[in-house]
Design an enzyme around this catalytic site. Structure first.
Site, short mmCIF file in Angstrom:
data_model
loop_
_atom_site.label_atom_id
_atom_site.label_comp_id
_atom_site.label_asym_id
_atom_site.label_seq_id
_atom_site.Cartn_x
_atom_site.Cartn_y
_atom_site.Cartn_z
CE LYS A 1 -13.83 -6.32 4.07
NZ LYS A 1 -13.00 -5.55 3.04
CG HIS B 1 -2.05 -1.06 1.41
ND1 HIS B 1 -2.19 -1.67 2.37
CD2 HIS B 1 -2.88 -1.45 0.38
CE1 HIS B 1 -3.15 -2.51 2.28
NE2 HIS B 1 -3.53 -2.67 0.92
CB SER C 1 -4.49 -6.29 4.88
OG SER C 1 -4.01 -4.97 4.43
NE ARG D 1 -3.48 -8.19 -4.38
CZ ARG D 1 -4.26 -8.42 -3.16
NH1 ARG D 1 -3.62 -8.48 -2.02
NH2 ARG D 1 -5.41 -8.52 -3.41
O1 PNS Z 1 -8.88 -2.72 0.67
P1 PNS Z 1 -10.15 -3.15 0.05
O2 PNS Z 1 -10.95 -3.98 0.97
O3 PNS Z 1 -10.08 -3.94 -1.45
O4 PNS Z 1 -11.01 -2.00 -0.41
C1 PNS Z 1 -12.38 -2.15 -1.03
C2 PNS Z 1 -13.02 -0.60 -1.04
C3 PNS Z 1 -13.17 -0.04 0.24
C4 PNS Z 1 -12.42 0.26 -2.19
C5 PNS Z 1 -14.60 -0.89 -1.47
O5 PNS Z 1 -15.03 -2.02 -0.70
C6 PNS Z 1 -15.38 0.33 -1.60
O6 PNS Z 1 -15.28 1.29 -2.26
N1 PNS Z 1 -16.55 0.40 -0.67
C7 PNS Z 1 -17.27 1.32 -0.62
C8 PNS Z 1 -18.85 1.01 -0.82
C9 PNS Z 1 -18.96 1.18 -2.30
O7 PNS Z 1 -18.86 2.26 -2.70
N2 PNS Z 1 -19.56 0.11 -2.94
C10 PNS Z 1 -19.59 0.46 -4.38
C11 PNS Z 1 -18.41 -0.20 -5.18
S1 PNS Z 1 -17.99 -1.76 -5.03
#
Ligand code: PNS
Length: 161
Positions: free
Chosen positions: A41, A17, A128, A90
């Site tokens: 979560k 990150h 993570s 990745r």
């Molecule tokens: O580090 P991660 O868990 O892969 O990040 C995921 C994240 C936070 C980018 C994604 O879950 C997110 O944008 N969540 C906010 C809710 C949202 O907007 N959902 C609709 C698009 S998927």
């Protein structure tokens, strides 16, 4: 001035990150690291702890801001007046989910575009989740997270056991 958002769970922030944050600054003037505050979560660290940890390890980067958000990413992007989302890729296994997410976000808010940076090869295996599993089993995580984060992760498991 271009402002981009790098969203994620960051539970905890990894070296992958951090590398991505540093490299994203090549393509934006200001980067907002958006820490997902999602009650449903189960996270190891609270959103406040995650924000503080990211602030600590990015303190050498003046153009980085760290903010937690709940709800839709596109609403956070609007609030922050950012029209670019940065995500890391990745491996090909990330692609399908990331493509879907970028398309959904663009469908919800047509002004927003997602830019992907490929993860450096030496961090391609890193996540993570894997870091937490190794720490839980007492393994060495010093190659996975910034030095300031290592003991914070171990401490969580000490408290849990
Ligand atoms: O580090 P991660 O868990 O892969 O990040 C995921 C994240 C936070 C980018 C994604 O879950 C997110 O944008 N969540 C906010 C809710 C949202 O907007 N959902 C609709 C698009 S998927």
């Amino acid at each position: 001035m271009r402002r981009a958002i790098y969203p994620g769970s960051f539970d905890p922030i990894t070296l992958g990150h951090l590398d991505l944050i540093e490299r994203a600054l090549k393509i934006t003037d200001e980067l907002i690291v958006g820490v997902l505050n999602n009650n449903s979560k189960k996270a190891l660290f609270t959103p406040e702890e995650r924000v503080e940890m990211i602030k600590e390890v990015t303190s050498h980067l003046p153009n980085v801001k760290v903010v937690s958000f709940g709800g839709l990413l596109v609403d956070f992007a609007k609030e922050m007046e950012a029209d670019v989302i940065v995500r890391g890729l990745r491996a090909v296994t990330d692609f399908e989910y990331e493509l879907q997410m970028s398309q959904i976000n663009n469908a919800l808010y047509s002004e927003v575009d997602t830019v992907f940076l490929t993860t450096r090869l030496n961090y391609a295996y890193l996540s993570s989740t894997i870091t937490k599993e190794v720490a839980m089993m007492g393994g060495d995580i010093s190659k996975f997270v910034p030095p300031a984060i290592v003991d914070k992760v171990y401490d969580k498991y000490k408290k849990e056991s």
